[in-house]
Motif scaffolding. Structure first.
Motif, mmCIF file in Angstrom:
data_model
loop_
_atom_site.group_PDB
_atom_site.id
_atom_site.type_symbol
_atom_site.label_atom_id
_atom_site.label_comp_id
_atom_site.label_asym_id
_atom_site.label_seq_id
_atom_site.Cartn_x
_atom_site.Cartn_y
_atom_site.Cartn_z
ATOM 1 N N LYS A 1 0.812 -1.220 0.000
ATOM 2 C CA LYS A 1 0.000 0.000 0.000
ATOM 3 C C LYS A 1 0.845 1.268 0.000
ATOM 4 O O LYS A 1 0.312 2.374 -0.112
ATOM 5 C CB LYS A 1 -0.940 -0.009 1.206
ATOM 6 C CG LYS A 1 -1.977 -1.114 1.140
ATOM 7 C CD LYS A 1 -2.903 -1.111 2.337
ATOM 8 C CE LYS A 1 -3.829 0.101 2.324
ATOM 9 N NZ LYS A 1 -4.842 0.023 3.412
ATOM 10 N N TRP B 1 7.253 -6.194 -6.091
ATOM 11 C CA TRP B 1 7.753 -6.258 -7.477
ATOM 12 C C TRP B 1 9.130 -6.933 -7.517
ATOM 13 O O TRP B 1 9.368 -7.828 -8.342
ATOM 14 C CB TRP B 1 7.830 -4.847 -8.045
ATOM 15 C CG TRP B 1 8.550 -4.735 -9.366
ATOM 16 C CD1 TRP B 1 9.903 -4.659 -9.560
ATOM 17 C CD2 TRP B 1 7.959 -4.698 -10.665
ATOM 18 N NE1 TRP B 1 10.197 -4.574 -10.902
ATOM 19 C CE2 TRP B 1 9.018 -4.590 -11.603
ATOM 20 C CE3 TRP B 1 6.653 -4.727 -11.123
ATOM 21 C CZ2 TRP B 1 8.800 -4.510 -12.976
ATOM 22 C CZ3 TRP B 1 6.435 -4.647 -12.501
ATOM 23 C CH2 TRP B 1 7.490 -4.552 -13.406
ATOM 24 N N PRO C 1 -2.838 -4.198 -3.350
ATOM 25 C CA PRO C 1 -3.754 -3.321 -4.084
ATOM 26 C C PRO C 1 -3.930 -3.771 -5.533
ATOM 27 O O PRO C 1 -2.979 -4.242 -6.170
ATOM 28 C CB PRO C 1 -3.066 -1.954 -4.003
ATOM 29 C CG PRO C 1 -2.262 -2.016 -2.744
ATOM 30 C CD PRO C 1 -1.764 -3.434 -2.686
ATOM 31 N N ASP C 2 -5.139 -3.598 -6.043
ATOM 32 C CA ASP C 2 -5.442 -4.112 -7.373
ATOM 33 C C ASP C 2 -4.586 -3.482 -8.459
ATOM 34 O O ASP C 2 -4.180 -4.161 -9.416
ATOM 35 C CB ASP C 2 -6.934 -3.962 -7.702
ATOM 36 C CG ASP C 2 -7.437 -2.534 -7.588
ATOM 37 O OD1 ASP C 2 -6.700 -1.656 -7.095
ATOM 38 O OD2 ASP C 2 -8.593 -2.296 -7.999
ATOM 39 N N ARG C 3 -4.265 -2.194 -8.321
ATOM 40 C CA ARG C 3 -3.440 -1.547 -9.354
ATOM 41 C C ARG C 3 -2.011 -2.049 -9.319
ATOM 42 O O ARG C 3 -1.356 -2.168 -10.369
ATOM 43 C CB ARG C 3 -3.498 -0.029 -9.194
ATOM 44 C CG ARG C 3 -4.857 0.551 -9.546
ATOM 45 C CD ARG C 3 -4.822 2.059 -9.620
ATOM 46 N NE ARG C 3 -4.636 2.656 -8.303
ATOM 47 C CZ ARG C 3 -4.463 3.967 -8.092
ATOM 48 N NH1 ARG C 3 -4.430 4.802 -9.123
ATOM 49 N NH2 ARG C 3 -4.312 4.438 -6.863
ATOM 50 N N VAL C 4 -1.527 -2.343 -8.130
ATOM 51 C CA VAL C 4 -0.182 -2.934 -8.015
ATOM 52 C C VAL C 4 -0.183 -4.327 -8.650
ATOM 53 O O VAL C 4 0.722 -4.679 -9.410
ATOM 54 C CB VAL C 4 0.250 -3.003 -6.537
ATOM 55 C CG1 VAL C 4 1.566 -3.771 -6.388
ATOM 56 C CG2 VAL C 4 0.380 -1.601 -5.958
ATOM 57 N N GLU D 1 -2.158 -5.474 -10.952
ATOM 58 C CA GLU D 1 -2.292 -5.374 -12.412
ATOM 59 C C GLU D 1 -0.946 -5.089 -13.063
ATOM 60 O O GLU D 1 -0.570 -5.719 -14.064
ATOM 61 C CB GLU D 1 -3.282 -4.273 -12.767
ATOM 62 C CG GLU D 1 -3.465 -4.096 -14.269
ATOM 63 C CD GLU D 1 -4.436 -2.976 -14.620
ATOM 64 O OE1 GLU D 1 -4.816 -2.887 -15.805
ATOM 65 O OE2 GLU D 1 -4.803 -2.182 -13.723
ATOM 66 N N LEU D 2 -0.204 -4.152 -12.517
ATOM 67 C CA LEU D 2 1.094 -3.794 -13.084
ATOM 68 C C LEU D 2 2.062 -4.973 -13.037
ATOM 69 O O LEU D 2 2.804 -5.235 -13.989
ATOM 70 C CB LEU D 2 1.676 -2.591 -12.338
ATOM 71 C CG LEU D 2 2.881 -1.900 -12.980
ATOM 72 C CD1 LEU D 2 2.542 -1.404 -14.375
ATOM 73 C CD2 LEU D 2 3.343 -0.738 -12.110
ATOM 74 N N ARG E 1 0.946 -7.917 -15.527
ATOM 75 C CA ARG E 1 1.154 -7.593 -16.947
ATOM 76 C C ARG E 1 2.625 -7.532 -17.330
ATOM 77 O O ARG E 1 2.947 -7.440 -18.521
ATOM 78 C CB ARG E 1 0.481 -6.261 -17.282
ATOM 79 C CG ARG E 1 -1.038 -6.353 -17.289
ATOM 80 C CD ARG E 1 -1.669 -5.047 -17.723
ATOM 81 N NE ARG E 1 -3.120 -5.159 -17.841
ATOM 82 C CZ ARG E 1 -3.925 -4.161 -18.180
ATOM 83 N NH1 ARG E 1 -3.415 -2.954 -18.426
ATOM 84 N NH2 ARG E 1 -5.225 -4.348 -18.263
ATOM 85 N N GLY F 1 -7.432 -8.161 -6.571
ATOM 86 C CA GLY F 1 -8.164 -7.481 -7.631
ATOM 87 C C GLY F 1 -8.399 -8.338 -8.864
ATOM 88 O O GLY F 1 -8.067 -9.525 -8.893
ATOM 89 N N HIS G 1 -7.190 -8.222 -11.930
ATOM 90 C CA HIS G 1 -6.213 -8.332 -13.016
ATOM 91 C C HIS G 1 -5.155 -9.408 -12.809
ATOM 92 O O HIS G 1 -4.255 -9.556 -13.648
ATOM 93 C CB HIS G 1 -5.540 -6.975 -13.244
ATOM 94 C CG HIS G 1 -6.510 -5.904 -13.619
ATOM 95 N ND1 HIS G 1 -7.098 -5.846 -14.857
ATOM 96 C CD2 HIS G 1 -7.027 -4.880 -12.889
ATOM 97 C CE1 HIS G 1 -7.920 -4.812 -14.911
ATOM 98 N NE2 HIS G 1 -7.900 -4.215 -13.724
#
Length: 269
Positions: free
Chosen positions: A138, A147, A167-170, A172-173, A176, A188, A190
């Protein structure tokens, strides 16, 4: 001899291809053959089954599901422990192993050709380092640490990683930008797979349901009803025994009068 050869169930290569096509996978943690059988019948893609529950009966029940066999952190210690357990899991029909041990042990398994799923984000067995059972990633520094962990897993040859409570945005990144299959639990929409515990989906868990879980049935109330029925049935059995209602003639083995008379005559002689 390996139990349960592939037949039509997916391989590591198949799952990687599905990630590349952007397909979303489903995954459940199951503990019983009934749960595994139901998951297979419903078309769940992947199952997670930890070592104590991993049996030939579970492999048969899992059908064409891809099965991740969980190697127990803390019960296994050395690299040799993990390697022997991983080979045993694969030889008995596992499709990959889950290992949350150190990078060198995970690398040892990878170097021996065993598909390994690791764990990043909230790692329950090691969560004291990240503040307990709470979300990880977060802050910018915490997200970067997740990462970096994923990148180290890539380097040692892991096939995938559970990505838990980030977190969903983390998520997703990360998903991908890695070839690893990211198995999302509270990460999340993704992640490459959505991963839940069967007990949460069915609503019979004894622990507090996590925020990311979704309950689709209320087995707890059904189990409570069945327990009440068990108690009632046992009580009726007790009452029947005391009143003589059980056993009734239909519950007894008959003998003809002539044979019984002959039996009594033999005793008297």
């Amino acid at each position: 001899m390996t139990v349960g050869m592939y037949h039509n169930r997916p391989t590591v290569a198949d799952l990687r291809a599905r990630k590349a096509r952007g397909e979303k996978l489903t995954m459940l943690f199951v503990e019983t053959p009934d749960e595994a059988r139901a998951a297979a019948a419903a078309g769940i893609d992947m199952l997670s089954i930890i070592a104590p529950f991993w049996t030939p009966a579970m492999r048969a029940a899992a059908g064409e599901c891809f099965v991740q066999v969980g190697l127990l952190y803390g019960e296994l210690c050395t690299g040799e422990d993990y390697l022997r357990a991983a080979h045993a899991a694969m030889q008995s029909g596992g499709d990959c192993v889950y290992c949350s041990a150190s990078l060198d042990i995970q690398k040892l398994l990878c170097d021996n050709g065993i598909p390994v799923v690791a764990h990043v984000g909230l790692i329950p067995s090691q969560c004291t380092w990240t503040g307990g059972f709470k979300a990880v990633g977060k802050t910018a520094d915490s997200a970067k640490a997740v990462w970096d962990h994923v990148k180290r897993l890539e380097q040692i040859g892991c096939f995938g990683a559970e990505l838990e409570v980030v977190p969903d945005r983390v998520a997703e990144l990360i998903a991908r930008n890695t070839p690893l299959l990211m198995l999302g639990m509270g990460a999340g929409a993704h992640a490459d797979a959505q991963y839940l515990f069967a007990e949460d989906v069915l609503g019979h868990g004894t622990n507090k349901q996590p925020r990311h879980a979704k309950r689709y049935r209320n087995f707890a109330s059904e189990f409570a009803r069945l327990q009440d029925e068990r108690i009632a049935a046992f009580g009726e059995f007790i009452a029947d025994v005391k009143t003589g209602a059980y056993p009734a003639p239909e519950h007894c083995v008959p003998i003809s009068d002539s044979e019984f008379d002959a039996f009594r005559a033999a005793l008297e002689s």
